[in-house]
Design an enzyme around this catalytic site. Sequence first.
Site, mmCIF file in Angstrom:
data_model
loop_
_atom_site.group_PDB
_atom_site.id
_atom_site.type_symbol
_atom_site.label_atom_id
_atom_site.label_comp_id
_atom_site.label_asym_id
_atom_site.label_seq_id
_atom_site.Cartn_x
_atom_site.Cartn_y
_atom_site.Cartn_z
ATOM 1 N N SER A 126 0.825 -1.206 0.000
ATOM 2 C CA SER A 126 0.000 0.000 0.000
ATOM 3 C C SER A 126 0.860 1.257 0.000
ATOM 4 O O SER A 126 2.021 1.245 0.421
ATOM 5 C CB SER A 126 -0.925 0.009 1.218
ATOM 6 O OG SER A 126 -1.668 -1.182 1.264
HETATM 7 N N1 SAM Z 1 -0.815 -4.507 3.852
HETATM 8 C C1 SAM Z 1 -0.041 -4.994 2.739
HETATM 9 C C2 SAM Z 1 1.333 -4.394 2.672
HETATM 10 O O1 SAM Z 1 1.653 -3.530 3.499
HETATM 11 O O2 SAM Z 1 2.104 -4.846 1.808
HETATM 12 C C3 SAM Z 1 -0.749 -4.791 1.444
HETATM 13 C C4 SAM Z 1 -1.834 -5.756 1.263
HETATM 14 S S1 SAM Z 1 -2.384 -5.970 -0.398
HETATM 15 C C5 SAM Z 1 -3.046 -4.405 -0.810
HETATM 16 C C6 SAM Z 1 -3.815 -6.995 -0.074
HETATM 17 C C7 SAM Z 1 -3.474 -8.400 0.354
HETATM 18 O O3 SAM Z 1 -4.676 -9.057 0.757
HETATM 19 C C8 SAM Z 1 -2.885 -9.249 -0.756
HETATM 20 O O4 SAM Z 1 -1.652 -9.771 -0.357
HETATM 21 C C9 SAM Z 1 -3.936 -10.342 -0.971
HETATM 22 O O5 SAM Z 1 -3.385 -11.586 -1.346
HETATM 23 C C10 SAM Z 1 -4.565 -10.415 0.399
HETATM 24 N N2 SAM Z 1 -5.897 -11.021 0.456
HETATM 25 C C11 SAM Z 1 -6.924 -10.921 -0.433
HETATM 26 N N3 SAM Z 1 -7.977 -11.619 0.006
HETATM 27 C C12 SAM Z 1 -7.630 -12.171 1.201
HETATM 28 C C13 SAM Z 1 -8.312 -12.992 2.147
HETATM 29 N N4 SAM Z 1 -9.577 -13.391 1.993
HETATM 30 N N5 SAM Z 1 -7.640 -13.365 3.266
HETATM 31 C C14 SAM Z 1 -6.349 -12.973 3.474
HETATM 32 N N6 SAM Z 1 -5.662 -12.199 2.597
HETATM 33 C C15 SAM Z 1 -6.294 -11.795 1.487
#
Ligand code: SAM
Length: 224
Positions: free
Chosen positions: A68
């Site tokens: 992000s």
């Molecule tokens: N907070 C992170 C960082 O600082 O790098 C960025 C997160 S990224 C925008 C969103 C993440 O949510 C991805 O890695 C994706 O694989 C994960 N994701 C999507 N659906 C999910 C779920 N149901 N449970 C857990 N993780 C999930």
Amino acid sequence: MGPPSLAPETREQRRRMVFRHLGGRGVRDRRVLAAMAWLPREWFLPPGLAAEAYSDAPLPIGSGQTISQPYVVALMTENLHLRRGDRVLEIGTGSGYQTAVLARLAAEVFTIERLPDLLVEAEERFRRLHLTNIRTRHGDGAAGWPEAAPFDAIVVTAAAPRVPEPLTAQLAPGGRLVIPVGDLAAQELMILERGAAGDALAQRQAGGVRFVPLISRHAFTDER
Ligand code: SAM
């Protein structure tokens, strides 16, 4: 004793990021600003992107996912109002950058990621940073982490069409939940707060954001 000084070669860039992109856009929480001034964001990026680490932008981390934008990490964290003794649940570990910020501010962080390759890389970063108060899980974070509930704060770092019910159920009295809610194109950052008596949930909005989707039977069922 203060935290160990890390990556001195980018310390000045971090200081500038905090001053310009975070403080300059209204982030006031000193503990959040200090955590982000301490943490080398380049350690969370693929090597080819290290030079971009202190631009205020989301960046690709592989598997179609993103780290992000620093301002959005700061905004979400500030709205969690973390205290040192808090237990926090994060959904969407991704690179682990947001997790590491949380780990500097709270007692324990529980983080869930659905993509195993990203989780393994993030765990390696937590070891390198000596962040020992993080517990990780591979799976669908929209179901929460019932055995460790309730949580003082919950943050979802992926977009959902609505607030998943298992997450509100795992919020402690007085607890805060931050989640982007909307469609696949754009979302509103929602802040929910449970009353101190454990009853009502107050709700407000903190601005427009754009996240990758939360993939779950409780959210979006595919990435399109
Ligand atoms: N907070 C992170 C960082 O600082 O790098 C960025 C997160 S990224 C925008 C969103 C993440 O949510 C991805 O890695 C994706 O694989 C994960 N994701 C999507 N659906 C999910 C779920 N149901 N449970 C857990 N993780 C999930």
